[in-house]
Design a protein around this motif. Sequence first.
Motif, PDB file in Angstrom:
ATOM      1  N   THR A  76      38.593  37.481  24.623  1.00 53.99           N
ATOM      2  CA  THR A  76      39.620  36.458  24.400  1.00 53.99           C
ATOM      3  C   THR A  76      39.081  35.347  23.513  1.00 53.99           C
ATOM      4  N   ALA A  77      37.819  34.917  23.810  1.00 51.44           N
ATOM      5  CA  ALA A  77      37.272  33.750  23.111  1.00 51.44           C
ATOM      6  C   ALA A  77      37.026  34.037  21.639  1.00 51.44           C
ATOM      7  N   ILE A  78      36.637  35.276  21.300  1.00 51.65           N
ATOM      8  CA  ILE A  78      36.359  35.600  19.895  1.00 51.65           C
ATOM      9  C   ILE A  78      37.621  35.433  19.052  1.00 51.65           C
ATOM     10  N   VAL A  79      38.750  35.950  19.590  1.00 55.44           N
ATOM     11  CA  VAL A  79      39.997  35.892  18.815  1.00 55.44           C
ATOM     12  C   VAL A  79      40.442  34.444  18.650  1.00 55.44           C
ATOM     13  N   ILE A  80      40.294  33.647  19.734  1.00 56.60           N
ATOM     14  CA  ILE A  80      40.676  32.237  19.632  1.00 56.60           C
ATOM     15  C   ILE A  80      39.753  31.519  18.650  1.00 56.60           C
ATOM     16  N   GLY A  81      38.458  31.937  18.593  1.00 59.03           N
ATOM     17  CA  GLY A  81      37.542  31.344  17.634  1.00 59.03           C
ATOM     18  C   GLY A  81      38.015  31.554  16.206  1.00 59.03           C
ATOM     19  N   LEU A  82      38.521  32.742  15.906  1.00 62.35           N
ATOM     20  CA  LEU A  82      39.056  32.987  14.560  1.00 62.35           C
ATOM     21  C   LEU A  82      40.215  32.045  14.263  1.00 62.35           C
ATOM     22  N   ALA A  83      41.129  31.871  15.257  1.00 65.00           N
ATOM     23  CA  ALA A  83      42.299  31.017  15.019  1.00 65.00           C
ATOM     24  C   ALA A  83      41.874  29.587  14.753  1.00 65.00           C
ATOM     25  N   THR A  84      40.907  29.072  15.549  1.00 63.06           N
ATOM     26  CA  THR A  84      40.495  27.685  15.345  1.00 63.06           C
ATOM     27  C   THR A  84      39.768  27.522  14.018  1.00 63.06           C
ATOM     28  N   THR A  85      38.959  28.530  13.640  1.00 61.05           N
ATOM     29  CA  THR A  85      38.262  28.430  12.355  1.00 61.05           C
ATOM     30  C   THR A  85      39.261  28.410  11.203  1.00 61.05           C
ATOM     31  N   ALA A  86      40.303  29.247  11.303  1.00 64.85           N
ATOM     32  CA  ALA A  86      41.310  29.265  10.239  1.00 64.85           C
ATOM     33  C   ALA A  86      42.015  27.917  10.141  1.00 64.85           C
ATOM     34  N   LEU A  87      42.335  27.312  11.295  1.00 66.20           N
ATOM     35  CA  LEU A  87      42.992  26.002  11.297  1.00 66.20           C
ATOM     36  C   LEU A  87      42.091  24.949  10.670  1.00 66.20           C
ATOM     37  N   LEU A  88      40.796  24.997  11.050  1.00 70.40           N
ATOM     38  CA  LEU A  88      39.812  24.051  10.508  1.00 70.40           C
ATOM     39  C   LEU A  88      39.715  24.179   9.000  1.00 70.40           C
ATOM     40  N   MET A  89      39.674  25.429   8.516  1.00 66.77           N
ATOM     41  CA  MET A  89      39.550  25.649   7.084  1.00 66.77           C
ATOM     42  C   MET A  89      40.795  25.146   6.352  1.00 66.77           C
ATOM     43  N   ALA A  90      41.980  25.314   6.971  1.00 65.70           N
ATOM     44  CA  ALA A  90      43.203  24.801   6.339  1.00 65.70           C
ATOM     45  C   ALA A  90      43.132  23.285   6.212  1.00 65.70           C
ATOM     46  N   VAL A  91      42.662  22.609   7.277  1.00 68.34           N
ATOM     47  CA  VAL A  91      42.539  21.142   7.217  1.00 68.34           C
ATOM     48  C   VAL A  91      41.542  20.740   6.142  1.00 68.34           C
ATOM     49  N   ILE A  92      40.407  21.494   6.058  1.00 68.45           N
ATOM     50  CA  ILE A  92      39.372  21.149   5.072  1.00 68.45           C
ATOM     51  C   ILE A  92      39.914  21.274   3.650  1.00 68.45           C
ATOM     52  N   ILE A  93      40.667  22.352   3.391  1.00 71.52           N
ATOM     53  CA  ILE A  93      41.144  22.528   2.024  1.00 71.52           C
ATOM     54  C   ILE A  93      42.181  21.455   1.673  1.00 71.52           C
ATOM     55  N   ARG A  94      42.978  21.012   2.653  1.00 73.78           N
ATOM     56  CA  ARG A  94      43.917  19.910   2.398  1.00 73.78           C
ATOM     57  C   ARG A  94      43.157  18.629   2.080  1.00 73.78           C
ATOM     58  N   ILE A  95      42.089  18.369   2.861  1.00 69.23           N
ATOM     59  CA  ILE A  95      41.300  17.150   2.644  1.00 69.23           C
ATOM     60  C   ILE A  95      40.673  17.176   1.251  1.00 69.23           C
ATOM     61  N   TYR A  96      40.179  18.350   0.826  1.00 64.87           N
ATOM     62  CA  TYR A  96      39.560  18.418  -0.501  1.00 64.87           C
ATOM     63  C   TYR A  96      40.589  18.160  -1.590  1.00 64.87           C
ATOM     64  N   ARG A  97      41.806  18.701  -1.405  1.00 59.42           N
ATOM     65  CA  ARG A  97      42.811  18.496  -2.450  1.00 59.42           C
ATOM     66  C   ARG A  97      43.206  17.025  -2.546  1.00 59.42           C
ATOM     67  N   LYS A  98      43.182  16.308  -1.416  1.00 58.22           N
ATOM     68  CA  LYS A  98      43.613  14.900  -1.449  1.00 58.22           C
ATOM     69  C   LYS A  98      42.497  13.987  -1.939  1.00 58.22           C
ATOM     70  N   TYR A  99      41.255  14.195  -1.462  1.00 59.07           N
ATOM     71  CA  TYR A  99      40.189  13.242  -1.763  1.00 59.07           C
ATOM     72  C   TYR A  99      39.209  13.735  -2.813  1.00 59.07           C
ATOM     73  N   GLY A 100      39.230  15.036  -3.129  1.00 58.34           N
ATOM     74  CA  GLY A 100      38.315  15.538  -4.139  1.00 58.34           C
ATOM     75  C   GLY A 100      36.867  15.566  -3.705  1.00 58.34           C
ATOM     76  N   SER A 101      36.626  15.567  -2.416  1.00 55.54           N
ATOM     77  CA  SER A 101      35.252  15.590  -1.935  1.00 55.54           C
ATOM     78  C   SER A 101      35.229  16.189  -0.543  1.00 55.54           C
ATOM     79  N   LEU A 102      34.102  16.814  -0.199  1.00 53.46           N
ATOM     80  CA  LEU A 102      33.961  17.352   1.153  1.00 53.46           C
ATOM     81  C   LEU A 102      33.042  16.489   2.005  1.00 53.46           C
ATOM     82  N   ASP A 103      32.487  15.428   1.397  1.00 60.73           N
ATOM     83  CA  ASP A 103      31.557  14.572   2.136  1.00 60.73           C
ATOM     84  C   ASP A 103      32.341  13.618   3.041  1.00 60.73           C
ATOM     85  N   ILE A 104      31.963  13.585   4.333  1.00 62.97           N
ATOM     86  CA  ILE A 104      32.816  12.828   5.255  1.00 62.97           C
ATOM     87  C   ILE A 104      32.681  11.327   5.050  1.00 62.97           C
ATOM     88  N   ARG A 105      31.638  10.891   4.323  1.00 66.86           N
ATOM     89  CA  ARG A 105      31.536   9.442   4.118  1.00 66.86           C
ATOM     90  C   ARG A 105      32.384   8.969   2.948  1.00 66.86           C
TER      91      ARG A 105
END
Lengths: 112, 175
Positions: A76-105
């Motif tokens: 069960t946990a492996i499949v949920i891990g994939l879902a959370t990773t996909a969600l995280l990656m979607a958020v990351i790509i949105r953040i990069y498109r808005k700010y042009g950087s992956l550095d959290i500072r």
Amino acid sequence: MIVYWLCFILFLVGLYGVITRRNLIKIAISLSIMEFSTFLFFALVGYFEGGVAPIVDPADPVKLYVDPLPQALVLTAIVIGLATTALLMAVIIRIYRKYGSLDIREIKNLRG
Amino acid sequence: MEIAISVITGFMIIGALYAIHARDLLSAVIACGIVGYSLVICFLLLKAPDLAIVQIVIETITLIIMVAVVLDSTREEKYQKFDRQGYFTAILSILIIVVLFYFMMNSVSSLDPFGEGKLRMAQSYVEGATEKTGSANLVTGVVFDFRGYDTLGEATVLVTAVLGVLTIMRIKGKK
């Protein structure tokens, strides 16, 4: 017993990455490393020396099976891990498109 | 058996350390793949074929997603200057690691030695599982029959995550 310690050290490596890294993709990688160590720990707890894989053969009944319960939980946990990773990656790509950087500072707008 | 799994776990630790410290993000993602695929071998050695199959598929999909994100954004990681905040996070991580080490020291003695545990609550799952569930695979029996509500919850989490991804990728960000 040393396997448990190595598994724990793997978890600590992931934790160190989450705390000290500043790149968002590195943080996502560290999170999935922590996940992997937890899966490994569950599989280790369920293993018995001399046990066979938990698949019943009616023609040849075996006495000792490996514990199927941790395996079911990890499945069960492996499949949920994939879902959370996909969600995280979607958020990351949105953040990069808005700010042009992956550095959290450099993501200044998130400051309170 | 314990030695083989220890060696593979050592490789996983090395891969994880490289993934965290690599300057190129693409090689960091590939090093994360080392950890995931070593986990597949560990599962096979630990007599968990279902987990190995699922993990190899999921790891491939995760790698594809991560590589797509890296190629779509940037490959270079910015150089981390070691300033005051860097020292603070390093000290904080060492502090947390020491605390967790203390708890692990306490709790490892209550674990069974590796490979010598015994079935606890899974005993009733194993006994006569084929007659009760009609499935020769005990893991499938547990996932879909004895713990069916867990699987329902898992499906809910999956649907929620997919809806979240769709929503996040579709909206236009505010300027």
